[in-house]
Write an enzyme that holds these catalytic residues in place. Structure first.
Site, PDB file in Angstrom:
ATOM      1  N   SER A  23       0.796  -1.239   0.000  1.00 29.85           N
ATOM      2  CA  SER A  23       0.000   0.000   0.000  1.00 29.85           C
ATOM      3  C   SER A  23       0.828   1.289   0.000  1.00 29.85           C
ATOM      4  CB  SER A  23      -0.921   0.011   1.230  1.00 29.85           C
ATOM      5  OG  SER A  23      -1.797  -1.081   1.187  1.00 29.85           O
TER       6      SER A  23
ATOM      7  N   CYS B  29     -16.793  -9.428  15.222  1.00 31.48           N
ATOM      8  CA  CYS B  29     -18.008  -8.699  14.835  1.00 31.48           C
ATOM      9  C   CYS B  29     -19.301  -9.381  15.302  1.00 31.48           C
ATOM     10  CB  CYS B  29     -18.041  -8.515  13.319  1.00 31.48           C
ATOM     11  SG  CYS B  29     -17.660 -10.023  12.399  1.00 31.48           S
TER      12      CYS B  29
ATOM     13  N   HIS C 122     -24.291  -7.603   9.147  1.00 26.81           N
ATOM     14  CA  HIS C 122     -24.585  -8.974   9.571  1.00 26.81           C
ATOM     15  C   HIS C 122     -25.979  -9.039  10.196  1.00 26.81           C
ATOM     16  CE1 HIS C 122     -20.513  -9.926   8.834  1.00 26.81           C
ATOM     17  NE2 HIS C 122     -20.050 -10.130  10.047  1.00 26.81           N
TER      18      HIS C 122
END
Lengths: 337, 337
Positions: B42, B130, B243
Site C-alpha cells: 500500500s 463482529c 450482519h
C-alpha cells in the site's frame, strides 16, 4: 388408477407448475392425457411436453371433466374455489397450497415419511410447505430412532418461493444496484438484492409469521406428533431457488454424530455432503436442480449433551414442491389408493 | 492520556482501517498526530483526513516512536509481529484481530458492557469479533436482569468480514452471472453471488469453525460467564456490509417480551425496530452505515416457556469492528486508564 391417467396441471405456467410438467416428462409418468390450466392471464401460452406444444387453457367449470388427477399450484384461493368442481368431476387433487393442509380429513404427505396417510383420502391430498418438507426429510429418520424433543430452526429461503416474477424482480434489482440505480420493488415487499428480510407472510397473534407457523403445525401433523416442540425463524435471502436451514435438534437422550451420519447416509432422498478437510458442506448452488435434500456439518451441539446441529440445503421447487407432489401421484398409482 | 494523543492506524487501507479513519474525523477524536501504516503493497496510497491527504507508510521498526495509541486491523499475524515493538515504544494497541482475545491478561472489551475490564491492561486491548459484539450488545442488557442459561444462534454474515477485495469479488460474480458468464473466485472459497455457505474459517476438532468458536469463547469472556452455554452456526450470505443474527435465548425463568422490549428500548447503542402491522423489522440495508445494532421481532419462543427469540442486524464494519475500537480509545482517554 392402475392404468395411464388423465392429468390436469392447475397453475401450469407458474414456477412449480412448469417444474411439475418437466418432472412428468423426465420421470416417464404413466399418463394418458395432459391438460394445462391457468388463469385468464396465461391464455395462449404454450408449453412443450414430450415434443408437443400444449396450449394453456383458462380454467372453467368443465375443465375437470374426464380428469383423474389435478396437480394444483395456483395458490390457496384457486384451490379452494375449484375443489368442489374437481370432486364432482370425480377427480382427485394434489394441492400445493396451504388451503387444506391442516384440515384433519386431508392427508398431508411426504411419501418417504408418511405414505400410509394417503389411505382414505377424500379426493384431496395436501403437499406440505417447502421448508417443512426439506427439514422433515432430514430429521424424521433420526426421530424414528430416538424421539426429537425440541427443534430450533432458522431458514435461509430463496426467492423462488415467492414465484417466478419475484425471481426476475430480484435479478433486476441486482442489475440496478450494480449500475448505481435504485432497486425497484413490485412483487417483493423490500429490495432483496444485497439484502435479506424476515419472511413477509402474514403475522399471527403469537408473533410468528405464517411461514413459521406452517413449519410448526405441518411438521407436527406429518410426524403425527401434535406436541412436538418447534420454534422457527424464516428469512428470505437473495438466492434464486434452493433453501437452506440451520437446525438444532434436542433429543430425549444423547444421539451420536456417527450414528446420525450413518442413518442419513442410508436415507432415500437425502444426500450427505460433508468434506471436513475442505470445509465443504451443502450450498444452494449444489442443491439447485438436485432432487435430493443435502445435509451436512452434522455435529454435537457444544451447549447441550442431547442436541445435534444440522445444516441442510434443498431445491425449493423440486423436493420442496413439484417433486413431492409428483411422488405423491406416483405413490397413489403404485398402491392403487 | 489526558491531552491530544498521537495515533497510528495499522492496516489503514483495509475495510476496517478506512472506517476507523472516517470515525476519528467525524467524532472529532482528540488527536495530535496521525500516522497511517500498512504493508509494502500500500505504499504511496493517500487517504483524506480533516482536509489533508495523508500518505500511507510501510510499517517498520521505528513506526511507533512517539505514538501513544495503535489501532490495529491488519490481521493476527501482523498484530503478533509488532506487539513487542509497540510495547517498547511505550504505546498501547487496540487490536481488531483475534490474536490476543482469549489471552487472560488481555482485556476483551465492549465499552457498553465491560468498560472496567480496561483497568490494568498490559498495553494491549482486544476488540471482539463482529458477530460477538453485535449479539452481545442486544443480549447482555437482558442477561443483567435475568441470567441467560443457553444461546442458540444462526448468523447471516456479510462479505465485508472477508475484506474489501472479497466485497469487490462478490459484486463481480453477480455481474458475471447476470451476464451469463461463470463467476470467478479468488479471495472467496466458493461463489457467493446467488449462493451462501457455512463460514469457511478453519475447522476445529469439535466440529465448529473458528468463527463459531469465537462467538462462544468471546461472549463467555466479555460476560465473565465462563460456563455460559452457547451454540452457533455461522453462515456467509451475499450481503455487502451488515450482519444479521437469529438468536434463541433461554433464561432461568420466563422473560416477558414486554419487559425485554422496554429494556432494549433504553439500551444505548441498540435501536428497537419493530412494526408488527407492516411486517417491518431490521434488515441489512437499514443497518448498513448505522452505528446502532438494530433489534426487532422480539417474541416468546412458542416451544419453551423460558425462551425468547430475537432478530438483530448490525453494521459489521462499524459497531462490529471500527466503531467499537474507537469507542475503546475514547473510553481510555475519558477515564485516564
Amino acid at each position: 388408477m392402475s392404468k395411464p391417467i388423465n392429468i390436469a396441471i392447475l397453475g401450469a405456467t407458474g414456477a412449480v407448475g412448469t417444474e411439475i410438467l418437466r418432472l412428468l416428462e423426465s420421470r416417464n409418468f404413466p399418463l394418458n392425457n395432459l391438460k394445462l390450466l391457468a388463469s385468464h392471464r396465461s391464455i395462449g401460452s404454450k408449453l412443450m411436453f414430450r415434443g408437443e406444444m400444449l396450449e394453456v387453457e383458462e380454467v372453467n367449470k368443465s375443465s375437470f371433466d374426464n380428469i383423474d388427477l389435478v396437480l394444483a399450484s395456483a395458490g390457496s384461493s384457486i384451490s379452494k374455489a375449484w375443489l368442489e368442481t374437481i370432486r364432482k368431476a370425480g377427480a382427485l387433487m394434489i394441492d400445493n397450497s396451504s388451503a387444506f393442509r391442516l384440515n384433519p380429513d386431508v392427508p398431508l404427505v411426504i411419501p418417504e415419511i408418511n405414505p400410509s396417510s394417503l389411505i382414505g383420502h377424500n379426493q384431496v391430498i395436501a403437499n406440505p410447505n417447502c421448508t417443512t418438507i426439506l427439514m422433515a426429510m432430514t430429521i424424521y429418520p433420526l426421530h424414528k430412532i430416538r424421539p426429537i424433543r425440541r427443534i430450533v430452526v432458522s431458514t435461509y429461503q430463496a426467492v423462488s418461493g415467492a414465484g417466478t416474477k419475484a425471481m426476475e424482480e430480484m435479478k433486476q434489482q441486482f442489475k440496478n444496484i450494480l449500475n448505481n440505480k435504485e432497486p425497484e420493488t413490485d412483487i417483493l415487499p423490500y429490495p432483496l438484492a444485497f439484502n435479506l428480510f424476515l419472511h413477509n407472510s402474514n403475522m399471527t397473534d403469537i408473533g410468528y409469521c405464517e411461514e413459521e407457523v406452517k413449519m410448526i403445525n405441518e411438521t407436527q401433523k406429518i410426524f403425527n406428533e401434535p406436541n412436538l416442540r418447534i420454534t422457527a425463524t424464516c428469512v428470505r435471502v437473495p438466492i434464486l431457488r434452493a433453501h437452506s436451514e440451520s437446525i438444532n435438534l434436542e433429543f430425549d437422550e444423547p444421539f451420536s454424530v456417527e450414528e446420525a451420519r450413518e442413518i442419513l447416509l442410508k436415507t432415500p432422498g437425502v444426500q450427505l455432503l460433508e468434506d471436513w478437510q475442505k470445509n465443504y458442506f451443502p450450498m444452494p448452488i449444489n442443491a439447485s436442480h438436485d432432487e435430493n435434500v443435502l445435509v451436512g456439518r452434522i455435529r454435537q451441539d457444544f451447549s447441550h449433551p442431547c442436541c445435534l446441529e444440522l445444516w441442510i440445503c434443498g431445491d425449493q421447487i423440486l423436493k420442496g414442491a413439484a417433486l413431492n407432489a409428483v411422488q405423491i401421484a406416483e405413490l397413489l398409482i403404485s398402491k392403487n389408493y
